[in-house]
Design an enzyme around this catalytic site. Structure first.
Site, PDB file in Angstrom:
ATOM      1  N   TYR A 124      -4.295   4.017   6.134  1.00 36.72           N
ATOM      2  CA  TYR A 124      -4.842   3.231   7.254  1.00 36.72           C
ATOM      3  C   TYR A 124      -6.131   3.868   7.775  1.00 36.72           C
ATOM      4  O   TYR A 124      -7.088   3.165   8.111  1.00 36.72           O
ATOM      5  CB  TYR A 124      -3.827   3.114   8.395  1.00 36.72           C
ATOM      6  CG  TYR A 124      -2.654   2.245   8.039  1.00 36.72           C
ATOM      7  CD1 TYR A 124      -2.728   0.859   8.155  1.00 36.72           C
ATOM      8  CD2 TYR A 124      -1.470   2.799   7.564  1.00 36.72           C
ATOM      9  CE1 TYR A 124      -1.665   0.057   7.808  1.00 36.72           C
ATOM     10  CE2 TYR A 124      -0.391   2.015   7.208  1.00 36.72           C
ATOM     11  CZ  TYR A 124      -0.496   0.636   7.338  1.00 36.72           C
ATOM     12  OH  TYR A 124       0.562  -0.153   6.976  1.00 36.72           O
ATOM     13  N   LYS A 141       0.847  -1.194   0.000  1.00 39.67           N
ATOM     14  CA  LYS A 141       0.000   0.000   0.000  1.00 39.67           C
ATOM     15  C   LYS A 141       0.881   1.242   0.000  1.00 39.67           C
ATOM     16  O   LYS A 141       2.001   1.143   0.506  1.00 39.67           O
ATOM     17  CB  LYS A 141      -0.960   0.034   1.190  1.00 39.67           C
ATOM     18  CG  LYS A 141      -0.388  -0.286   2.568  1.00 39.67           C
ATOM     19  CD  LYS A 141       0.712   0.503   3.153  1.00 39.67           C
ATOM     20  CE  LYS A 141       0.574   1.959   3.430  1.00 39.67           C
ATOM     21  NZ  LYS A 141       1.821   2.546   4.041  1.00 39.67           N
TER      22      LYS A 141
HETATM   23  P1  NAD Z   1      12.435   1.666   2.406  1.00 46.75           P
HETATM   24  O1  NAD Z   1      12.933   2.988   1.996  1.00 46.75           O
HETATM   25  O2  NAD Z   1      12.884   1.115   3.704  1.00 46.75           O
HETATM   26  O3  NAD Z   1      12.765   0.579   1.284  1.00 46.75           O
HETATM   27  C1  NAD Z   1      12.566   0.855  -0.084  1.00 46.75           C
HETATM   28  C2  NAD Z   1      13.327  -0.156  -0.912  1.00 46.75           C
HETATM   29  O4  NAD Z   1      13.198   0.214  -2.288  1.00 46.75           O
HETATM   30  C3  NAD Z   1      14.822  -0.165  -0.597  1.00 46.75           C
HETATM   31  O5  NAD Z   1      15.298  -1.490  -0.680  1.00 46.75           O
HETATM   32  C4  NAD Z   1      15.416   0.668  -1.728  1.00 46.75           C
HETATM   33  O6  NAD Z   1      16.762   0.335  -2.041  1.00 46.75           O
HETATM   34  C5  NAD Z   1      14.491   0.285  -2.879  1.00 46.75           C
HETATM   35  N1  NAD Z   1      14.494   1.268  -3.964  1.00 46.75           N
HETATM   36  C6  NAD Z   1      14.578   0.952  -5.267  1.00 46.75           C
HETATM   37  N2  NAD Z   1      14.575   2.058  -6.003  1.00 46.75           N
HETATM   38  C7  NAD Z   1      14.508   3.101  -5.163  1.00 46.75           C
HETATM   39  C8  NAD Z   1      14.474   4.513  -5.341  1.00 46.75           C
HETATM   40  N3  NAD Z   1      14.510   5.080  -6.563  1.00 46.75           N
HETATM   41  N4  NAD Z   1      14.402   5.286  -4.244  1.00 46.75           N
HETATM   42  C9  NAD Z   1      14.328   4.754  -3.009  1.00 46.75           C
HETATM   43  N5  NAD Z   1      14.353   3.415  -2.773  1.00 46.75           N
HETATM   44  C10 NAD Z   1      14.449   2.607  -3.850  1.00 46.75           C
HETATM   45  O7  NAD Z   1      10.828   1.750   2.340  1.00 46.75           O
HETATM   46  P2  NAD Z   1       9.805   0.770   3.060  1.00 46.75           P
HETATM   47  O8  NAD Z   1       9.422   1.342   4.374  1.00 46.75           O
HETATM   48  O9  NAD Z   1      10.315  -0.608   3.011  1.00 46.75           O
HETATM   49  O10 NAD Z   1       8.505   0.941   2.111  1.00 46.75           O
HETATM   50  C11 NAD Z   1       8.369   0.229   0.898  1.00 46.75           C
HETATM   51  C12 NAD Z   1       6.872   0.104   0.560  1.00 46.75           C
HETATM   52  O11 NAD Z   1       6.264  -0.663   1.569  1.00 46.75           O
HETATM   53  C13 NAD Z   1       6.125   1.432   0.501  1.00 46.75           C
HETATM   54  O12 NAD Z   1       5.182   1.392  -0.534  1.00 46.75           O
HETATM   55  C14 NAD Z   1       5.425   1.519   1.827  1.00 46.75           C
HETATM   56  O13 NAD Z   1       4.210   2.251   1.780  1.00 46.75           O
HETATM   57  C15 NAD Z   1       5.159   0.058   2.121  1.00 46.75           C
HETATM   58  N6  NAD Z   1       5.115  -0.227   3.579  1.00 46.75           N
HETATM   59  C16 NAD Z   1       4.051  -0.902   4.059  1.00 46.75           C
HETATM   60  C17 NAD Z   1       3.978  -1.173   5.398  1.00 46.75           C
HETATM   61  C18 NAD Z   1       2.809  -1.944   5.933  1.00 46.75           C
HETATM   62  O14 NAD Z   1       2.666  -2.037   7.159  1.00 46.75           O
HETATM   63  N7  NAD Z   1       1.994  -2.549   5.076  1.00 46.75           N
HETATM   64  C19 NAD Z   1       4.984  -0.748   6.259  1.00 46.75           C
HETATM   65  C20 NAD Z   1       6.075  -0.072   5.735  1.00 46.75           C
HETATM   66  C21 NAD Z   1       6.122   0.187   4.387  1.00 46.75           C
END
Ligand code: NAD
Length: 376
Positions: A221, A136
């Site tokens: 959420y 999401k």
């Molecule tokens: P994060 O920044 O920790 O991780 C992002 C990942 O994408 C990293 O591995 C990064 O290297 C990669 N990536 C690839 N291309 C990129 C770019 N151009 N710029 C930045 N990163 C790049 O983020 P996250 O917290 O893991 O979030 C990822 C997704 O998961 C989002 O869509 C977020 O909304 C979702 N999320 C959902 C929940 C949930 O509870 N359902 C919780 C956290 C995040």
């Protein structure tokens, strides 16, 4: 009537039956997959959610396993693969992503990338013949969501959105209580979600990558809660935003946004998200009582209680469909693929939210109520 206790006992009894079966949130029973083969997931994006939260959860899954990772960091990929007993050929770079089509071990691609990359990787995964779990928010526009649904439909692949609260025991219990009429006729839902953003360089604060601010992240959420607590689709939205544009964190995206949703029954939801305070809360008020969760949608440690005639009672919900909400979510898609069923939170559910998200932003921008039911 002590409705909270009574309903808790009823649901605990229901959860105790049929240990060989999985109780879906809808209450249906899903048989274990034929042949016992666990379906294989490729995790795309080894960030805080994909690597930190999702990958460890395969240890709790009955029907799913990790078989590949997709990452821009080859050394990290190699390390994660080694830690999870995967071969070197299970690590893909983004440039080699489309080669997943040649790997029959991969049944499902789980997109854990920044929001603006969800559509591209979902569509490429479907074209490679893989089912998709997408985080999401589903994407950053209605047009993208529609393209994702069309691509998965054309490839005859399933698409599910990572709406984990539909597998989380406290939220499931709240939905069940609300539907059972435990609080009477639903009149009002109040829900706030937020956390304090720090580093202005993070992708969540860059519009091109996030598609928006707190609404796209935590506001989803609140929006989901308003819909699953009332069980209704909103017919109108009125929103306003408050952001300090001199704050270096909020040059490109909003900090705080608040919106009211009107529902056909006359119920109203007051929803909010923000990036300058921690909050995590859902409250439902009916004409016979209230159902409240705080924290409401965290990974763990949520609380639920009911209130009636000035008395409050904290509840201990029965277990959800998985050992954890994440395992329940991961196994649900595997089960749907095996059983030929649609996920309870498929692409259409993400699209519904994105239509409302676009209306929330439009309402805040134009300073007026936006109808969602096609009426002028
Ligand atoms: P994060 O920044 O920790 O991780 C992002 C990942 O994408 C990293 O591995 C990064 O290297 C990669 N990536 C690839 N291309 C990129 C770019 N151009 N710029 C930045 N990163 C790049 O983020 P996250 O917290 O893991 O979030 C990822 C997704 O998961 C989002 O869509 C977020 O909304 C979702 N999320 C959902 C929940 C949930 O509870 N359902 C919780 C956290 C995040």
């Amino acid at each position: 009537m002590d409705f909270g206790r009574r309903d808790f006992l009823l649901s605990a009894a229901a959860a105790a039956v049929a240990p060989q079966m999985i109780a879906t949130p809808a209450g249906a029973q899903t048989p274990l997959p034929a042949g016992g083969r666990k379906l294989g997931y490729a995790i795309v994006g080894l960030g805080s959610y994909g690597l930190g939260v999702i990958i460890p959860e395969f240890a709790h899954c009955q029907h799913s396993k990790l078989v590949a990772v997709v990452t821009g960091d080859a050394a990290k990929g190699k390390r994660v693969a080694a830690e999870h007993g995967l071969g070197a050929n299970a690590v893909y770079s983004y440039a080699r992503f489309d080669e997943i089509r040649n790997n029959p071990e991969i049944d499902i691609v789980y997109v854990c990338l920044p929001n603006s990359m969800h559509a591209e990787y979902t569509i490429r995964a479907a074209k490679a013949g893989k089912h998709v779990m997408c985080e999401k928010p589903m994407a950053i526009s209605v047009a993208e969501c529609e393209a994702m649904i069309a691509a998965c439909r054309k490839a005859d692949r399933k698409l599910m959105i990572g709406y984990r609260c539909h597998f989380e025991p406290f939220n499931l219990e709240a939905m069940r209580l609300a539907r059972s009429g435990a609080a009477g006729k639903i009149r009002y839902v109040r829900t706030e979600h937020g956390f304090t953003q720090g580093d202005p360089s993070k992708w969540r604060l860059k519009r091109a990558l996030s598609g928006g601010g707190s609404l796209m992240d935590m506001g989803v959420y609140s929006l989901q809660a308003a819909r699953y607590m009332t069980g209704e689709e909103p017919i109108a939205v009125t929103a306003r935003e408050s952001t300090d544009r001199n704050d270096p964190r909020f040059r490109e995206v909003e900090d705080m946004i608040e919106w009211n949703l009107e529902f056909p029954s006359g119920a109203i939801a007051g929803c909010q998200s923000m990036y300058s305070a921690n909050q995590n809360h859902i409250l439902l008020m009916g004409d016979k009582g209230r159902i409240e969760l705080e924290p409401a949608t965290r990974y763990s440690g949520n609380h639920i209680w009911t209130g009636k005639d000035g008395r409050e009672r904290e509840l201990t919900p029965p277990p959800g469909p998985g050992v954890t909400q994440f395992a329940g979510q991961l196994d649900h898609l595997a089960d749907c693929i095996v059983a030929g069923r649609e996920p309870i939170v498929g692409g259409e559910e993400g699209l519904r939210d994105m239509r409302i998200v676009e209306a929330i932003y439009r309402s805040a921008r134009e300073g007026r109520t936006i109808r969602l039911d096609g009426r002028a």
